[in-house]
Design a protein around this motif. Structure first.
Motif, PDB file in Angstrom:
ATOM      1  N   ALA A 129     -15.022 117.690   3.795  1.00  0.00           N
ATOM      2  CA  ALA A 129     -15.799 118.643   4.593  1.00  0.00           C
ATOM      3  C   ALA A 129     -16.414 117.944   5.799  1.00  0.00           C
ATOM      4  CB  ALA A 129     -16.882 119.293   3.726  1.00  0.00           C
ATOM      5  N   CYS A 130     -16.939 116.742   5.602  1.00  0.00           N
ATOM      6  CA  CYS A 130     -17.549 116.001   6.697  1.00  0.00           C
ATOM      7  C   CYS A 130     -16.516 115.606   7.769  1.00  0.00           C
ATOM      8  CB  CYS A 130     -18.262 114.764   6.182  1.00  0.00           C
ATOM      9  SG  CYS A 130     -19.783 115.120   5.282  1.00  0.00           S
ATOM     10  N   LEU A 131     -15.316 115.268   7.322  1.00  0.00           N
ATOM     11  CA  LEU A 131     -14.265 114.943   8.295  1.00  0.00           C
ATOM     12  C   LEU A 131     -13.937 116.156   9.166  1.00  0.00           C
ATOM     13  CD1 LEU A 131     -11.874 112.743   6.112  1.00  0.00           C
ATOM     14  CD2 LEU A 131     -13.339 111.993   8.011  1.00  0.00           C
ATOM     15  N   MET A 132     -13.890 117.335   8.551  1.00  0.00           N
ATOM     16  CA  MET A 132     -13.646 118.556   9.340  1.00  0.00           C
ATOM     17  C   MET A 132     -14.838 118.831  10.259  1.00  0.00           C
ATOM     18  SD  MET A 132     -11.609 120.924  10.280  1.00  0.00           S
ATOM     19  CE  MET A 132     -10.283 121.017   9.100  1.00  0.00           C
ATOM     20  N   PHE A 133     -16.048 118.605   9.768  1.00  0.00           N
ATOM     21  CA  PHE A 133     -17.251 118.758  10.579  1.00  0.00           C
ATOM     22  C   PHE A 133     -17.148 117.899  11.829  1.00  0.00           C
ATOM     23  CE2 PHE A 133     -21.439 117.144  11.764  1.00  0.00           C
ATOM     24  CZ  PHE A 133     -22.176 118.313  11.917  1.00  0.00           C
ATOM     25  N   ILE A 134     -16.788 116.614  11.649  1.00  0.00           N
ATOM     26  CA  ILE A 134     -16.644 115.690  12.770  1.00  0.00           C
ATOM     27  C   ILE A 134     -15.519 116.134  13.690  1.00  0.00           C
ATOM     28  CG2 ILE A 134     -15.954 113.321  13.362  1.00  0.00           C
ATOM     29  CD1 ILE A 134     -17.446 112.491  10.718  1.00  0.00           C
ATOM     30  N   LEU A 135     -14.416 116.558  13.134  1.00  0.00           N
ATOM     31  CA  LEU A 135     -13.276 117.011  13.929  1.00  0.00           C
ATOM     32  C   LEU A 135     -13.654 118.199  14.819  1.00  0.00           C
ATOM     33  CD1 LEU A 135     -10.210 116.611  14.418  1.00  0.00           C
ATOM     34  CD2 LEU A 135      -9.843 118.333  12.657  1.00  0.00           C
ATOM     35  N   LEU A 136     -14.475 119.088  14.291  1.00  0.00           N
ATOM     36  CA  LEU A 136     -14.856 120.290  15.038  1.00  0.00           C
ATOM     37  C   LEU A 136     -15.956 120.028  16.071  1.00  0.00           C
ATOM     38  CD1 LEU A 136     -14.821 122.943  12.185  1.00  0.00           C
ATOM     39  CD2 LEU A 136     -13.118 122.602  13.979  1.00  0.00           C
ATOM     40  N   LEU A 178     -11.574 133.116   3.283  1.00  0.00           N
ATOM     41  CA  LEU A 178     -12.501 132.227   2.591  1.00  0.00           C
ATOM     42  C   LEU A 178     -12.484 132.484   1.091  1.00  0.00           C
ATOM     43  CD1 LEU A 178     -14.874 130.212   2.473  1.00  0.00           C
ATOM     44  CD2 LEU A 178     -16.390 132.136   3.037  1.00  0.00           C
ATOM     45  N   LEU A 179     -12.594 133.741   0.709  1.00  0.00           N
ATOM     46  CA  LEU A 179     -12.575 134.095  -0.709  1.00  0.00           C
ATOM     47  C   LEU A 179     -11.248 133.725  -1.365  1.00  0.00           C
ATOM     48  CD1 LEU A 179     -13.988 135.436  -3.113  1.00  0.00           C
ATOM     49  CD2 LEU A 179     -13.023 137.617  -2.334  1.00  0.00           C
ATOM     50  N   LEU A 202      -5.357 115.288  -1.697  1.00  0.00           N
ATOM     51  CA  LEU A 202      -5.365 116.756  -1.828  1.00  0.00           C
ATOM     52  C   LEU A 202      -6.791 117.298  -1.831  1.00  0.00           C
ATOM     53  CD1 LEU A 202      -2.518 117.311  -4.443  1.00  0.00           C
ATOM     54  CD2 LEU A 202      -2.468 117.836  -1.999  1.00  0.00           C
ATOM     55  N   HIS A 203      -7.709 116.596  -2.489  1.00  0.00           N
ATOM     56  CA  HIS A 203      -9.115 116.999  -2.471  1.00  0.00           C
ATOM     57  C   HIS A 203      -9.650 117.008  -1.043  1.00  0.00           C
ATOM     58  CE1 HIS A 203     -10.969 117.291  -6.545  1.00  0.00           C
ATOM     59  NE2 HIS A 203      -9.835 116.695  -6.915  1.00  0.00           N
ATOM     60  N   ALA A 241     -11.620 120.155   3.320  1.00  0.00           N
ATOM     61  CA  ALA A 241     -11.692 120.231   4.780  1.00  0.00           C
ATOM     62  C   ALA A 241     -11.346 121.652   5.211  1.00  0.00           C
ATOM     63  CB  ALA A 241     -10.744 119.224   5.420  1.00  0.00           C
ATOM     64  N   LEU A 242     -10.310 122.216   4.602  1.00  0.00           N
ATOM     65  CA  LEU A 242      -9.923 123.590   4.910  1.00  0.00           C
ATOM     66  C   LEU A 242     -11.005 124.579   4.459  1.00  0.00           C
ATOM     67  CD1 LEU A 242      -7.969 125.653   6.022  1.00  0.00           C
ATOM     68  CD2 LEU A 242      -6.713 125.549   3.868  1.00  0.00           C
ATOM     69  N   LEU A 243     -11.587 124.345   3.298  1.00  0.00           N
ATOM     70  CA  LEU A 243     -12.664 125.229   2.838  1.00  0.00           C
ATOM     71  C   LEU A 243     -13.835 125.197   3.814  1.00  0.00           C
ATOM     72  CD1 LEU A 243     -13.829 127.159   0.724  1.00  0.00           C
ATOM     73  CD2 LEU A 243     -14.707 125.139  -0.493  1.00  0.00           C
TER      74      LEU A 243
END
Length: 124
Positions: free
Chosen positions: A116-123, A21-22, A53-54, A59-61
């Motif tokens: 971030a929200c797309l990763m949230f939904i994916l998870l 993460l860091l 890229l953003h 999403a990875l963060l």
């Protein structure tokens, strides 16, 4: 006596949760500190590439935040990770206000939040 399994030891959490993460936040900060480099003279293509890229980087963060918080057994990890990711996106745009050829844009925070929200939904 309760044994510490490798998956919940502080050392394991630090090395596999906090360090990635860091490192990812430092990588984002580093690239945000660099002058803007045009990829192409076509504004629309360049815009699409940079915004994609953003989406990916945030999403990875978010994924790394959620992984770390789950390892730490934090309640409401999904929402806290979302907030932390969006706060970092905002701080990164403020940082870019002080970088020559760069500029902090609220629009980029929105794009980062969407990633971030797309990763949230994916998870989910």
């Amino acid at each position: 006596m309760k044994k510490n399994l490798p998956g919940n030891s502080p050392k394991f959490i630090f090395i596999t949760g906090f360090v990635p993460l860091l490192l990812w936040m430092l990588i984002i900060f580093y690239f945000s500190s660099q002058p803007r480099i045009p990829i192409t003279t076509n504004y629309a293509v360049s815009f699409a590439i940079f915004k994609t890229l953003h989406l990916i980087e945030y999403a990875l963060l978010y994924f790394l935040w959620i992984r770390f918080l789950i390892l730490m057994r934090v309640k409401k990890s999904f929402l806290i990770a979302l907030g932390a990711t969006i706060l970092f996106a905002g701080s990164d745009e403020i940082h870019q206000l002080f970088v020559p050829t760069r500029g902090g844009m609220f629009r980029d925070v929105v794009v980062d939040a969407i990633g971030a929200c797309l990763m949230f939904i994916l998870l989910q």
